[in-house]
Scaffold this motif. Structure first.
Motif, short mmCIF file in Angstrom:
data_model
loop_
_atom_site.label_atom_id
_atom_site.label_comp_id
_atom_site.label_asym_id
_atom_site.label_seq_id
_atom_site.Cartn_x
_atom_site.Cartn_y
_atom_site.Cartn_z
N ASP A 1 0.86 -1.18 0.00
CA ASP A 1 0.00 0.00 0.00
C ASP A 1 0.90 1.23 0.00
OD1 ASP A 1 -1.83 2.08 0.69
OD2 ASP A 1 -3.14 0.61 1.64
N VAL A 2 0.80 2.07 -1.03
CA VAL A 2 1.71 3.22 -1.17
C VAL A 2 1.07 4.54 -0.75
CG1 VAL A 2 3.06 2.07 -2.97
CG2 VAL A 2 1.18 3.59 -3.64
N ARG A 3 -0.08 4.48 -0.08
CA ARG A 3 -0.75 5.72 0.35
C ARG A 3 -0.02 6.36 1.52
NH1 ARG A 3 -6.46 3.84 1.85
NH2 ARG A 3 -5.23 2.10 2.65
N GLU A 4 -0.46 7.58 1.86
CA GLU A 4 0.13 8.30 2.98
C GLU A 4 -0.38 7.74 4.30
OE1 GLU A 4 2.57 10.67 2.67
OE2 GLU A 4 2.50 10.08 0.57
N HIS B 1 2.73 -1.42 4.34
CA HIS B 1 2.65 0.00 4.03
C HIS B 1 4.04 0.58 3.74
CE1 HIS B 1 1.85 4.35 5.46
NE2 HIS B 1 1.55 4.25 4.20
N ILE B 2 4.25 1.01 2.51
CA ILE B 2 5.48 1.73 2.14
C ILE B 2 5.02 2.94 1.33
CG2 ILE B 2 7.71 1.65 0.98
CD1 ILE B 2 7.66 -1.40 1.17
N ASN C 1 13.53 2.19 -0.19
CA ASN C 1 13.12 0.89 0.36
C ASN C 1 13.26 -0.26 -0.64
OD1 ASN C 1 12.09 1.11 3.20
ND2 ASN C 1 10.92 2.77 2.28
N LEU C 2 14.04 -0.05 -1.68
CA LEU C 2 14.20 -1.09 -2.70
C LEU C 2 14.73 -2.40 -2.12
CD1 LEU C 2 15.48 0.78 -5.88
CD2 LEU C 2 13.20 -0.16 -5.44
N ILE D 1 1.86 -6.58 -5.75
CA ILE D 1 0.64 -5.88 -6.14
C ILE D 1 0.61 -4.55 -5.39
CG2 ILE D 1 -1.89 -5.94 -6.12
CD1 ILE D 1 -1.66 -9.03 -6.24
N PHE D 2 0.51 -3.46 -6.15
CA PHE D 2 0.55 -2.12 -5.55
C PHE D 2 -0.83 -1.50 -5.47
CE2 PHE D 2 4.84 -2.98 -6.67
CZ PHE D 2 5.55 -2.46 -5.61
#
Length: 99
Positions: A24-27, A41-42, A50-51, A61-62
């Motif tokens: 999950d790439v949200r804030e 969560h990233i 964070n690679l 899956i993003f």
């Protein structure tokens, strides 16, 4: 071309017990409202640093709010040689449970 998965398809896979790598790439304030169970969560802005949390042989899956930011993250990571899938419609389309 970025592969996509619908929220319904993802829900079916999770119900079937598939082990998926969900990111999950949200804030922070957005994920406080609930995340898909098992998602990590990233924040989008911290993906480059964070690679080391990603492995090239796994598929990720993003997820974001509507599918736009996660698509951008997918393009970036695909360029780096990672296997990515974008959840189309984002959390706005997600009707299953959250945690």
């Amino acid at each position: 071309m970025i592969p996509e998965i619908t929220t319904e398809e993802l829900e079916q896979k999770l119900k079937a017990g598939e082990k998926l790598e969900l990111i999950d790439v949200r804030e922070d304030d957005e994920v406080a409202g609930g995340m898909i169970p098992g998602a990590k969560h990233i924040r989008m802005g911290t993906i480059p640093e964070n690679l080391d949390q990603f492995e090239k042989e796994k598929e990720y899956i993003f997820i974001c709010r509507s599918g736009g930011r996660s698509a951008n993250v997918c393009h970036y990571l695909q360029d780096q040689g990672y296997k990515v899938v974008n959840m189309k419609g984002g959390m706005l389309d997600w009707s299953a449970e959250t945690e």
